[in-house]
Write a protein that holds these residues in place. Structure first.
Motif, short mmCIF file in Angstrom:
data_model
loop_
_atom_site.label_atom_id
_atom_site.label_comp_id
_atom_site.label_asym_id
_atom_site.label_seq_id
_atom_site.Cartn_x
_atom_site.Cartn_y
_atom_site.Cartn_z
N TRP A 127 10.58 -0.45 9.16
CA TRP A 127 10.38 0.75 8.35
C TRP A 127 8.84 1.05 8.27
N ILE A 128 8.03 0.30 8.33
CA ILE A 128 6.45 0.63 8.67
C ILE A 128 6.25 1.47 9.77
N LEU A 129 6.83 0.83 11.05
CA LEU A 129 6.59 1.64 12.19
C LEU A 129 7.02 3.07 12.10
N ARG A 130 8.35 3.36 11.81
CA ARG A 130 8.75 4.60 11.84
C ARG A 130 8.20 5.41 10.82
N ASN A 131 7.30 5.15 9.81
CA ASN A 131 6.71 5.80 8.96
C ASN A 131 5.23 5.58 8.98
N MET B 280 15.33 4.81 0.45
CA MET B 280 13.81 4.22 -0.06
C MET B 280 13.22 5.47 -0.63
N GLU B 281 12.69 5.25 -1.81
CA GLU B 281 11.81 6.26 -2.30
C GLU B 281 10.31 5.59 -2.20
N THR B 282 9.15 6.52 -2.22
CA THR B 282 7.95 6.33 -2.60
C THR B 282 7.00 7.39 -2.78
N ASN B 283 5.93 7.55 -3.29
CA ASN B 283 5.25 8.81 -3.74
C ASN B 283 4.51 8.95 -2.18
N ILE B 284 5.14 10.07 -1.62
CA ILE B 284 4.65 10.43 -0.20
C ILE B 284 3.85 11.47 0.39
N ASP C 2 10.91 12.51 5.08
CA ASP C 2 11.90 11.58 4.67
C ASP C 2 11.92 10.15 5.39
N LEU C 3 11.63 9.29 4.53
CA LEU C 3 11.42 7.95 5.02
C LEU C 3 12.71 7.27 5.85
N GLU C 4 13.78 7.79 5.35
CA GLU C 4 14.94 7.11 5.89
C GLU C 4 15.07 7.76 7.46
N LYS C 5 14.52 8.88 7.56
CA LYS C 5 14.45 9.68 9.08
C LYS C 5 13.20 9.17 9.91
N GLY C 6 12.12 8.52 9.19
CA GLY C 6 10.90 8.64 9.78
C GLY C 6 10.16 9.85 10.07
#
Length: 307
Positions: free
Chosen positions: A209-213, A1-5, A70-74
């Motif tokens: 996904w929302i909670l972890r990030n 998952m990618e986004t402007n972060i 890293d959205l994959e890791k949170g």
């Protein structure tokens, strides 16, 4: 998952204020540089520098250049070590009623004061004051132990006004990546809490996904997911289905809920003459249930159980 972060706030930098009761606490703030004050006296231009201002920051690690996202890791689990030292069921209210100041209480006291103490400004919002407000039911720290990524914040009459933002997918638009991106932007622009109102597909996974990030408390309307479990038939809802949905979301890490317990069978008809009828989706669902079964809703009947 990618986004402007990664966030870059012009004329400001991320700084951390430390705790005194708990020195390991590091409360993120934005240090905003101010332009100098320029005056003209006797034809001479005088430039007087202004000290920077520290402001409440909801952006979490996203504005820290030293944290790799890293959205994959949170996000980093900020509160995990605090939580690990407690027993199951020991909430902020539990400690507050015993007069015990937790890490979360000192954290929010620092956040609310920003850097007043360093500026010599006396304030009454101390960790002890936070503890007292929670114990007496005037304030709450929404911080589920299963959402350790969130930074403590407080909601109450004697604290800063907070802003809640709403996001969520639907059956026709948006997906997990879009919802995570909405959550991230909400944190950038100052949303203190985030409500996930998803009603479409993959509600549980989207919320994960929302909670972890998400560095701010996350809330939901459990009725929406319970409604999906009965394929959109309000009359098929039961207390057991709703209860299990509540438990599922609590165990996932949701910090607060909207519960439509105020709908009474005897008052539903009052919406008949309203120009817009019932505008609440959850309210309309539970109203339909009450009318079909001709009884008070299970939310009203079981509110004590929910609490």
């Amino acid at each position: 998952m990618e986004t402007n972060i990664k966030f870059n706030y012009p004329s400001s930098e991320k700084v951390y204020l430390s705790g005194k009761l708990y020195p390991e606490i590091k409360v993120g703030m934005r240090k905003v540089s101010l332009t100098p004050t320029i005056t003209v006296e006797g034809g001479e231009r005088r430039v007087e520098p202004n000290d920077p201002v520290y402001v409440y920051d909801t952006s979490g690690p996203y504005s820290d250049p030293n944290v790799e996202i890293d959205l994959e890791k949170g996000l980093p689990k900020l509160r995990q070590s605090w939580i690990d030292g407690r027993k199951e069921g020991e909430t902020q209210m539990y400690f507050a009623k015993q007069g015990v100041i937790t890490q979360e209480m000192e954290y929010v006291a620092i956040r609310e004061n920003m850097n007043c103490e360093e500026l010599g400004i006396k304030t009454h919002i101390t960790p002890a004051f936070v503890c007292k407000e929670i114990a007496e039911g005037r304030a709450v720290i929404p911080a589920n132990r299963k959402h350790p990524e969130s930074e403590p914040m407080i909601i109450g009459t004697n604290f800063l006004v907070k802003i809640n933002t709403n996001i969520g997918n639907s059956a026709t638009t948006s997906g997990m990546q879009e919802e995570v991106e909405k959550a991230v932007w909400s944190c950038k622009w100052g949303g203190d809490t985030l409500m996930d109102l998803s009603t479409g597909n993959d509600i549980h996974e989207t919320r994960e996904w929302i909670l972890r990030n998400c560095p701010v408390p996350v809330g939901t309307v459990p009725m929406y997911q319970a409604f999906e479990k009965v394929n959109g038939k309000a009359e098929d809802l039961t207390w057991e289905i709703f209860r299990d949905t509540l438990i599922e979301q609590c165990e996932q890490g949701v910090d607060y809920f909207t519960i439509h317990c105020g709908i009474r069978l005897q008052n539903i008809h009052l919406a008949d003459t309203r120009l817009t009828g019932i505008v609440s989706r959850g309210g309309s669902i539970i109203s339909k249930w009450c009318k079909v079964h001709q009884k008070e809703s299970f939310l009203y009947e079981h509110f004590d159980d929910i609490c």
